[in-house]
Design an enzyme around this catalytic site. Structure first.
Site, PDB file in Angstrom:
ATOM      1  N   TYR A 176     -47.876  -2.729   1.998  1.00 18.06           N
ATOM      2  CA  TYR A 176     -49.005  -2.539   1.067  1.00 18.06           C
ATOM      3  C   TYR A 176     -49.180  -3.714   0.104  1.00 18.06           C
ATOM      4  CZ  TYR A 176     -50.179   2.217   2.476  1.00 18.06           C
ATOM      5  OH  TYR A 176     -50.615   3.314   3.182  1.00 18.06           O
ATOM      6  N   ASP A 210     -43.682   8.140   2.703  1.00  9.62           N
ATOM      7  CA  ASP A 210     -43.168   7.918   4.058  1.00  9.62           C
ATOM      8  C   ASP A 210     -43.142   6.447   4.463  1.00  9.62           C
ATOM      9  OD1 ASP A 210     -45.828   7.364   4.383  1.00  9.62           O
ATOM     10  OD2 ASP A 210     -46.090   8.608   6.157  1.00  9.62           O
TER      11      ASP A 210
HETATM   12  P1  NAD Z   1     -56.937  16.001   4.295  1.00  6.79           P
HETATM   13  O1  NAD Z   1     -58.175  15.789   3.517  1.00  6.79           O
HETATM   14  O2  NAD Z   1     -57.016  16.214   5.755  1.00  6.79           O
HETATM   15  O3  NAD Z   1     -56.132  17.240   3.699  1.00  6.79           O
HETATM   16  C1  NAD Z   1     -55.940  17.476   2.367  1.00  6.79           C
HETATM   17  C2  NAD Z   1     -56.181  18.937   2.076  1.00  6.79           C
HETATM   18  O4  NAD Z   1     -55.947  19.134   0.672  1.00  6.79           O
HETATM   19  C3  NAD Z   1     -57.626  19.406   2.350  1.00  6.79           C
HETATM   20  O5  NAD Z   1     -57.621  20.500   3.245  1.00  6.79           O
HETATM   21  C4  NAD Z   1     -58.140  19.802   0.978  1.00  6.79           C
HETATM   22  O6  NAD Z   1     -59.032  20.883   1.006  1.00  6.79           O
HETATM   23  C5  NAD Z   1     -56.855  20.127   0.246  1.00  6.79           C
HETATM   24  N1  NAD Z   1     -56.971  20.110  -1.209  1.00  6.79           N
HETATM   25  C6  NAD Z   1     -57.636  19.247  -1.981  1.00  6.79           C
HETATM   26  N2  NAD Z   1     -57.502  19.575  -3.280  1.00  6.79           N
HETATM   27  C7  NAD Z   1     -56.716  20.684  -3.317  1.00  6.79           C
HETATM   28  C8  NAD Z   1     -56.230  21.498  -4.376  1.00  6.79           C
HETATM   29  N3  NAD Z   1     -56.507  21.236  -5.657  1.00  6.79           N
HETATM   30  N4  NAD Z   1     -55.469  22.570  -4.054  1.00  6.79           N
HETATM   31  C9  NAD Z   1     -55.177  22.843  -2.765  1.00  6.79           C
HETATM   32  N5  NAD Z   1     -55.619  22.102  -1.722  1.00  6.79           N
HETATM   33  C10 NAD Z   1     -56.377  21.030  -2.004  1.00  6.79           C
HETATM   34  O7  NAD Z   1     -56.003  14.736   3.983  1.00  6.79           O
HETATM   35  P2  NAD Z   1     -54.805  14.101   4.814  1.00  6.79           P
HETATM   36  O8  NAD Z   1     -55.245  12.813   5.380  1.00  6.79           O
HETATM   37  O9  NAD Z   1     -54.209  15.080   5.716  1.00  6.79           O
HETATM   38  O10 NAD Z   1     -53.793  13.710   3.656  1.00  6.79           O
HETATM   39  C11 NAD Z   1     -53.228  14.640   2.763  1.00  6.79           C
HETATM   40  C12 NAD Z   1     -52.447  13.959   1.692  1.00  6.79           C
HETATM   41  O11 NAD Z   1     -51.202  13.477   2.169  1.00  6.79           O
HETATM   42  C13 NAD Z   1     -53.136  12.724   1.098  1.00  6.79           C
HETATM   43  O12 NAD Z   1     -52.906  12.687  -0.282  1.00  6.79           O
HETATM   44  C14 NAD Z   1     -52.461  11.577   1.796  1.00  6.79           C
HETATM   45  O13 NAD Z   1     -52.615  10.382   1.106  1.00  6.79           O
HETATM   46  C15 NAD Z   1     -51.064  12.112   1.790  1.00  6.79           C
HETATM   47  N6  NAD Z   1     -50.141  11.436   2.669  1.00  6.79           N
HETATM   48  C16 NAD Z   1     -49.017  11.002   2.116  1.00  6.79           C
HETATM   49  C17 NAD Z   1     -48.065  10.397   2.855  1.00  6.79           C
HETATM   50  C18 NAD Z   1     -46.819   9.953   2.162  1.00  6.79           C
HETATM   51  O14 NAD Z   1     -45.796   9.817   2.754  1.00  6.79           O
HETATM   52  N7  NAD Z   1     -46.853   9.731   0.857  1.00  6.79           N
HETATM   53  C19 NAD Z   1     -48.256  10.240   4.216  1.00  6.79           C
HETATM   54  C20 NAD Z   1     -49.418  10.699   4.783  1.00  6.79           C
HETATM   55  C21 NAD Z   1     -50.363  11.323   3.990  1.00  6.79           C
HETATM   56  C1  LMR Z   2     -53.477   8.158   6.263  1.00  7.38           C
HETATM   57  O1  LMR Z   2     -54.539   8.744   6.134  1.00  7.38           O
HETATM   58  O2  LMR Z   2     -52.878   8.083   7.330  1.00  7.38           O
HETATM   59  C2  LMR Z   2     -52.939   7.510   5.058  1.00  7.38           C
HETATM   60  O3  LMR Z   2     -52.532   8.389   4.166  1.00  7.38           O
HETATM   61  C3  LMR Z   2     -52.434   6.188   5.179  1.00  7.38           C
HETATM   62  C4  LMR Z   2     -53.325   5.404   6.076  1.00  7.38           C
HETATM   63  O4  LMR Z   2     -54.271   4.764   5.629  1.00  7.38           O
HETATM   64  O5  LMR Z   2     -53.071   5.464   7.270  1.00  7.38           O
END
Ligand code: NAD
Ligand code: LMR
Length: 443
Positions: A264, A170
């Site tokens: 980044y 994103d």
């Molecule tokens: P979070 O810890 O709140 O949620 C992640 C969830 O994944 C948890 O509920 C956890 O139990 C679950 N999980 C972990 N391993 C798993 C597995 N093997 N199978 C099923 N579920 C599993 O984290 P968050 O801050 O909400 O972020 C979630 C992900 O999204 C992260 O990897 C974050 O970096 C990513 N993210 C990516 C973008 C992007 O655009 N690339 C933007 C925002 C967040």
């Molecule tokens: C988040 O947790 O929001 C990230 O995935 C990126 C960040 O550090 O804000």
């Protein structure tokens, strides 16, 4: 219009309610018949799942909603899996940020040793959900935005080369929203050229449909203000630490003024600055900021909805900025040929970069997946930085696949963020002990 069945993997994610609200907001473009949440943490997911069940019953009773920790129930009869898992959750993110500090290196979610450690954890979780998807719904596509996206994408390329996985981030979308505010346009009116790796790239052109080029205007603005905008345009990257990151973009631009930098790059071009800044409050890092704000807010909200038995007056916020995920699903489902910045195998898109590197470039997405648009020859400065970083990412995946301590040591040594092989070794031994069973055994 056809109705789709979607499973969100990482159902307990802080982003799940915002994504669900965004999906509800896009029912005219991407209608759902079924929406499921899947997580391997039953309790965490239940808090969100119970609240969302109430909300969907009130706002979209036509959608069959459920949540489960059973892979067969989750992945059967689905068209798309939207994946945002965080293996090790916030407890491990905190370690990724704090363990490197003991060795005089900054800690961060996706960059440097923190990102490398997170990458080693994520590969196992990603392979697991890919395999469930292919077992129970072989035609399903995975739209993956789990981090660290660069290492995850390389692991998919090497370890699941034929799987239907689209890796997307994103950050290019979020920064484009800022650029559009700077030039008084909407993001949809702008078309970009961009090259790099995930969380490691540059915009070379930002044009509107008439062909007018805005890069000089944006450059002048960023040279003064970074990407800080007058009006807040991006709901995710707004906390104080992010404001500082947007501002710092002006110093990234100063190093290589021809192109507009991804924020980044601050971790690679100014690691000493990042470390000094972190050492002012080493006990309070980004994970603490997220746990105190986004995580608390989202889970408190869910508990309130469940306690009151209705979402009336306490609706979750729509993650409007995540609507690119619907654009991506629609591109596959309806062959829209949407132009999107994605993480794909290079294969000549960047002419002077290895074919087998996972790069981030604009693509045209249709029902066979993304086709990368060529970005030509890139300057040696960016090429050299990218070559070093992509080699780190490849070494991590090789270390994972071969259980190789040596390759992991090389990956950390090569990272621009780590000062020496000695520090890399001490850090590696510490990361091995802190990550325990989340990592494959290295020998
Ligand atoms: P979070 O810890 O709140 O949620 C992640 C969830 O994944 C948890 O509920 C956890 O139990 C679950 N999980 C972990 N391993 C798993 C597995 N093997 N199978 C099923 N579920 C599993 O984290 P968050 O801050 O909400 O972020 C979630 C992900 O999204 C992260 O990897 C974050 O970096 C990513 N993210 C990516 C973008 C992007 O655009 N690339 C933007 C925002 C967040
Ligand atoms: C988040 O947790 O929001 C990230 O995935 C990126 C960040 O550090 O804000």
């Amino acid at each position: 219009m056809k109705k789709f069945s979607v499973v969100i993997a990482g159902g307990g994610s802080t982003f799940t309610p915002g994504i669900v609200m965004m999906l509800l907001d896009n029912q005219d473009r991407f209608p759902l018949r079924t929406l499921k949440l899947y997580d391997n943490d039953e309790e965490r997911q239940k808090t969100l799942g119970d609240a969302l069940a109430i909300l969907l019953r009130e706002q979209a009773p036509e959608i069959d909603f459920s949540y489960t920790t059973d892979p067969e129930a989750a992945f059967s009869d689905v068209d798309f899996c939207m994946a945002h898992i965080r293996v090790g959750k916030y407890a491990m993110r905190e370690k990724d940020e704090k363990v490197p500090l003991r060795h005089g290196v900054f800690g961060q979610e996706t960059c440097g040793p923190g990102g490398i450690a997170y990458g080693m954890r994520s590969i196992t979780g990603m392979l697991e959900i890919i395999d469930y998807m292919e077992k129970y719904s072989p035609e399903c596509w995975m739209l993956n935005y789990s981090n660290p996206a660069a290492i995850v994408a390389e692991a998919c390329r090497v370890l699941r080369p034929d799987s239907k996985i689209l890796n997307i981030c994103d950050m290019p979308v979020g920064t484009l929203r800022r650029m559009s505010q700077i030039v008084g346009k909407t993001p949809a009116e702008l078309e970009v050229r961009y090259f790099g790796l995930n969380h490691f790239g540059w915009w070379t052109s930002v044009k509107d449909q008439s062909g007018h080029e805005y890069i000089d205007q944006i450059r002048d603005y960023v040279a003064e203000n970074g990407y800080l905008t007058q009006v807040e345009v991006d709901t995710q990257h707004t906390d104080p630490s992010w404001q500082e990151t947007h501002r710092k973009a002006k110093d990234l631009l100063a190093v290589a003024p021809d192109y507009l930098p991804n924020t980044y790059l601050k971790y690679y071009l100014y690691p000493d600055y990042v470390l000094d800044h972190m050492m002012e409050h080493p006990e309070y890092t980004r994970s603490n900021e997220v746990m105190e704000n986004r995580e608390k807010h989202v889970f408190d909200h869910a508990k309130k909805i469940t306690a009151q038995g209705s979402a009336e007056g306490i609706a979750f916020e729509i993650d409007a900025h995540a609507s690119f995920i619907v654009d991506l699903a629609r591109a596959i489902a309806f062959n829209t040929h949407e132009r999107m910045v994605m993480i794909v195998e290079n294969n000549g898109a960047i002419a002077n970069f290895p074919d087998d590197a996972m790069v981030e470039v604009p693509c045209i997405v249709g029902n066979d997946g993304p086709e990368a648009l060529t970005q030509g020859i890139i300057p040696q400065f960016q090429q050299a930085l990218m070559f070093q970083q992509v080699t780190v990412e490849k070494l991590v995946v090789e270390a994972y696949a071969e259980n190789s301590y040596q390759k992991m040591w090389q990956a950390l040594t090569l990272s621009k963020t780590v000062p020496s092989a000695q520090v890399a070794k001490e850090l590696l031994d510490d990361l091995i002990s802190e990550n325990g069973d989340y990592w494959p055994e290295l020998h």
